[in-house]
Structure formats: C-alpha cells, structure tokens
Design a protein around this motif. Sequence first.
Motif, short mmCIF file in Angstrom:
data_model
loop_
_atom_site.label_atom_id
_atom_site.label_comp_id
_atom_site.label_asym_id
_atom_site.label_seq_id
_atom_site.Cartn_x
_atom_site.Cartn_y
_atom_site.Cartn_z
N ILE A 5 0.81 -1.21 0.00
CA ILE A 5 0.00 0.00 0.00
C ILE A 5 0.85 1.27 0.00
CG2 ILE A 5 -0.25 0.16 2.52
CD1 ILE A 5 -3.25 0.93 1.88
N LEU A 6 2.00 1.24 0.67
CA LEU A 6 2.88 2.42 0.68
C LEU A 6 3.40 2.69 -0.73
CD1 LEU A 6 4.39 4.65 2.13
CD2 LEU A 6 6.22 3.00 2.65
N LEU A 7 3.77 1.64 -1.44
CA LEU A 7 4.26 1.80 -2.81
C LEU A 7 3.15 2.32 -3.73
CD1 LEU A 7 6.54 1.53 -4.83
CD2 LEU A 7 5.94 -0.90 -5.11
N LYS A 8 1.93 1.82 -3.51
CA LYS A 8 0.79 2.33 -4.28
C LYS A 8 0.60 3.83 -4.04
CE LYS A 8 -2.09 -1.81 -4.55
NZ LYS A 8 -3.33 -2.46 -4.09
N PHE A 9 0.74 4.22 -2.79
CA PHE A 9 0.59 5.63 -2.44
C PHE A 9 1.64 6.49 -3.14
CE2 PHE A 9 1.66 9.23 0.35
CZ PHE A 9 0.43 9.86 0.41
N ILE A 10 2.89 6.03 -3.11
CA ILE A 10 3.99 6.78 -3.75
C ILE A 10 3.78 6.86 -5.27
CG2 ILE A 10 6.47 6.79 -4.24
CD1 ILE A 10 6.84 5.44 -1.46
N ILE A 11 3.48 5.71 -5.87
CA ILE A 11 3.22 5.68 -7.32
C ILE A 11 2.05 6.59 -7.67
CG2 ILE A 11 2.43 4.24 -9.25
CD1 ILE A 11 3.93 1.89 -7.94
N GLY A 12 1.01 6.54 -6.83
CA GLY A 12 -0.17 7.35 -7.07
C GLY A 12 0.10 8.84 -7.03
N LEU A 27 -9.22 5.20 -4.70
CA LEU A 27 -9.88 3.90 -4.87
C LEU A 27 -8.88 2.75 -4.74
CD1 LEU A 27 -12.31 4.71 -7.82
CD2 LEU A 27 -12.93 4.25 -5.44
N SER A 28 -7.70 2.96 -5.31
CA SER A 28 -6.68 1.91 -5.25
C SER A 28 -6.25 1.63 -3.81
CB SER A 28 -5.46 2.33 -6.07
OG SER A 28 -4.45 1.35 -6.00
N LEU A 29 -6.25 2.67 -2.99
CA LEU A 29 -5.81 2.52 -1.60
C LEU A 29 -6.92 1.98 -0.69
CD1 LEU A 29 -3.79 5.84 -1.21
CD2 LEU A 29 -2.85 3.54 -1.54
N THR A 30 -8.16 2.11 -1.13
CA THR A 30 -9.28 1.73 -0.25
C THR A 30 -9.98 0.43 -0.66
OG1 THR A 30 -10.74 3.19 -1.52
CG2 THR A 30 -9.73 4.10 0.47
N ILE A 31 -9.88 0.07 -1.94
CA ILE A 31 -10.55 -1.16 -2.40
C ILE A 31 -9.74 -2.38 -1.99
CG2 ILE A 31 -11.14 -2.49 -4.48
CD1 ILE A 31 -11.99 0.11 -5.79
N SER A 32 -10.41 -3.37 -1.44
CA SER A 32 -9.71 -4.57 -0.96
C SER A 32 -9.42 -5.58 -2.07
CB SER A 32 -10.54 -5.26 0.13
OG SER A 32 -11.82 -5.61 -0.36
N ASP A 33 -10.22 -5.56 -3.14
CA ASP A 33 -10.00 -6.48 -4.25
C ASP A 33 -8.67 -6.15 -4.94
OD1 ASP A 33 -10.32 -7.05 -7.37
OD2 ASP A 33 -11.61 -8.46 -6.30
N ASN A 34 -7.75 -7.10 -4.96
CA ASN A 34 -6.40 -6.87 -5.47
C ASN A 34 -6.40 -6.47 -6.94
OD1 ASN A 34 -3.42 -7.05 -5.00
ND2 ASN A 34 -3.58 -8.58 -6.64
N PHE A 35 -7.20 -7.16 -7.76
CA PHE A 35 -7.23 -6.86 -9.19
C PHE A 35 -7.73 -5.44 -9.46
CE2 PHE A 35 -9.73 -6.51 -13.10
CZ PHE A 35 -8.72 -6.70 -14.04
N LEU A 36 -8.83 -5.07 -8.85
CA LEU A 36 -9.38 -3.73 -9.05
C LEU A 36 -8.43 -2.65 -8.54
CD1 LEU A 36 -13.19 -4.03 -8.19
CD2 LEU A 36 -12.16 -3.53 -10.42
N SER A 37 -7.88 -2.89 -7.37
CA SER A 37 -6.95 -1.94 -6.77
C SER A 37 -5.75 -1.71 -7.70
CB SER A 37 -6.47 -2.45 -5.42
OG SER A 37 -5.50 -1.57 -4.87
N ASN A 38 -5.20 -2.80 -8.21
CA ASN A 38 -4.07 -2.70 -9.13
C ASN A 38 -4.45 -2.05 -10.45
OD1 ASN A 38 -2.28 -3.86 -7.36
ND2 ASN A 38 -2.42 -5.91 -8.23
N SER A 39 -5.67 -2.29 -10.91
CA SER A 39 -6.11 -1.74 -12.19
C SER A 39 -6.08 -0.22 -12.18
CB SER A 39 -7.53 -2.23 -12.52
OG SER A 39 -7.54 -3.60 -12.80
N PHE A 40 -6.46 0.39 -11.06
CA PHE A 40 -6.43 1.85 -10.97
C PHE A 40 -5.00 2.38 -11.01
CE2 PHE A 40 -10.65 1.04 -9.02
CZ PHE A 40 -11.41 1.84 -9.86
N ILE A 41 -4.09 1.71 -10.30
CA ILE A 41 -2.70 2.14 -10.29
C ILE A 41 -2.02 1.89 -11.64
CG2 ILE A 41 -0.41 1.52 -9.37
CD1 ILE A 41 -1.86 3.51 -7.64
N PHE A 42 -2.25 0.72 -12.22
CA PHE A 42 -1.65 0.41 -13.52
C PHE A 42 -2.17 1.34 -14.61
CE2 PHE A 42 0.09 -3.32 -11.62
CZ PHE A 42 1.09 -3.78 -12.48
#
Length: 199
Positions: free
Chosen positions: A105-112, A155-170
């Motif tokens: 999640i920290l990496l998602k935050f930084i990338i985001g 959404l990426s940081l709050t959604i628990s579904d891994n695929f959906l969460s990753n889809s927003f970041i990707f």
Amino acid sequence: MKELFVGTSIDIIKKQCPEYSNIKLEEIKYGLASLYLTISKTIVIGTMAYILGILTELIIFTIIYNLLRMTSFGLHATKSWICLLSSSIIFMGCPYLCYIVTIPILLKFIIGIVGVILIFKNSPADTKKKPIINPKRRMVYKLISTLTATIFVILSLTISDNFLSNSFIFSIILQNIMISKITYKLFGLPYDNYKNYQL
C-alpha cells in the motif's frame, strides 16, 4: 480491408452528400479509419482474451483506463499493425499483471502521488492530427484528468480487491507512459502540437 471499407464508405457518402468539401471528406475518412481499427482491434484482442480466460479482466481494465485517457489523451501508433501489436501486449499484459501482482500500500501511495503530479504536468497530450488548440479546453482536460487520477489513487488505496486496486494504479502508470514527452520522442512523434497554432 481497411482501405476497402474506408474507400467504399467514402464513395457512398460522396453520392449521398455531394455538397461535402474535400476537407469534410478527409475528416470523415479519418474517423472511418479509426472506427475500423477500433472494431477490428477489439475483435482480435477480445478473442485472444476469451481464449486465455481473462476477458472479464480485460473489459474492466479497459474501462478504467479509458476513463483516464479520454481527457488526458496521449500518443497513437502511426501504423495500424503497430497499434494492434502494442494494444494486444498492453491490454493483455496489464490485466494479467493486475491479477497476479501484489503491490504494498505504501508503494501504491507513492506511485499514485507521483502519477497524479505527472498527469497534471503532461495532460492533455495531443497528436499532430488532433491538436488541442483551445487553451480553456486544455485546462478543462487537465483538471478533469488530474481529478480522475486522484480518485483512482484513493480507490486503489481503499478497495480490498487486489485486481481492481491494481487496475487503478496500472492505469495511471500506463497513461503517464502514453502522455510522456520521452515516449513521444522514442517513437519519433511531435509533442505539444498545439504550440504550432499559437501566434
């Protein structure tokens, strides 16, 4: 096939609407070529995704990605076969990676955060064929793109579904690649095309 489709369609339009100027016909021709490419590309990629069992993931990722791309735009391939090849790799590869990869999640935050800043800096990225000349329109696109990217991060940081969460970041990562000046330069395409129309 594309030439046949576009040529036949233009001939019909000329007969039905003889008052259309050559400029108008060229605009229609460009639209028809884009339509043909979109449909054929969708059929090919959709079929491959179905065979590989990732059709649902492909559809979800494509919808998410296009929500961001529709206002931040980005480069287009100069040839239809390059578009088909690159689109196949991107829209088959990204959903698969979103499915198998786990990002802390920290990496998602930084990338985001970095992604949102770059979206604000570089969008909208126009093309030579479709420059976005109007300054107000450019600003509107920039603000909507930045807001969309920000929502994606949340959404990426709050959604628990891994695929959906990753889809927003990707989607943010991919779109930043598509609007980057470096990417345009690598493909030999002109950047900031609207500047050619400024006084």
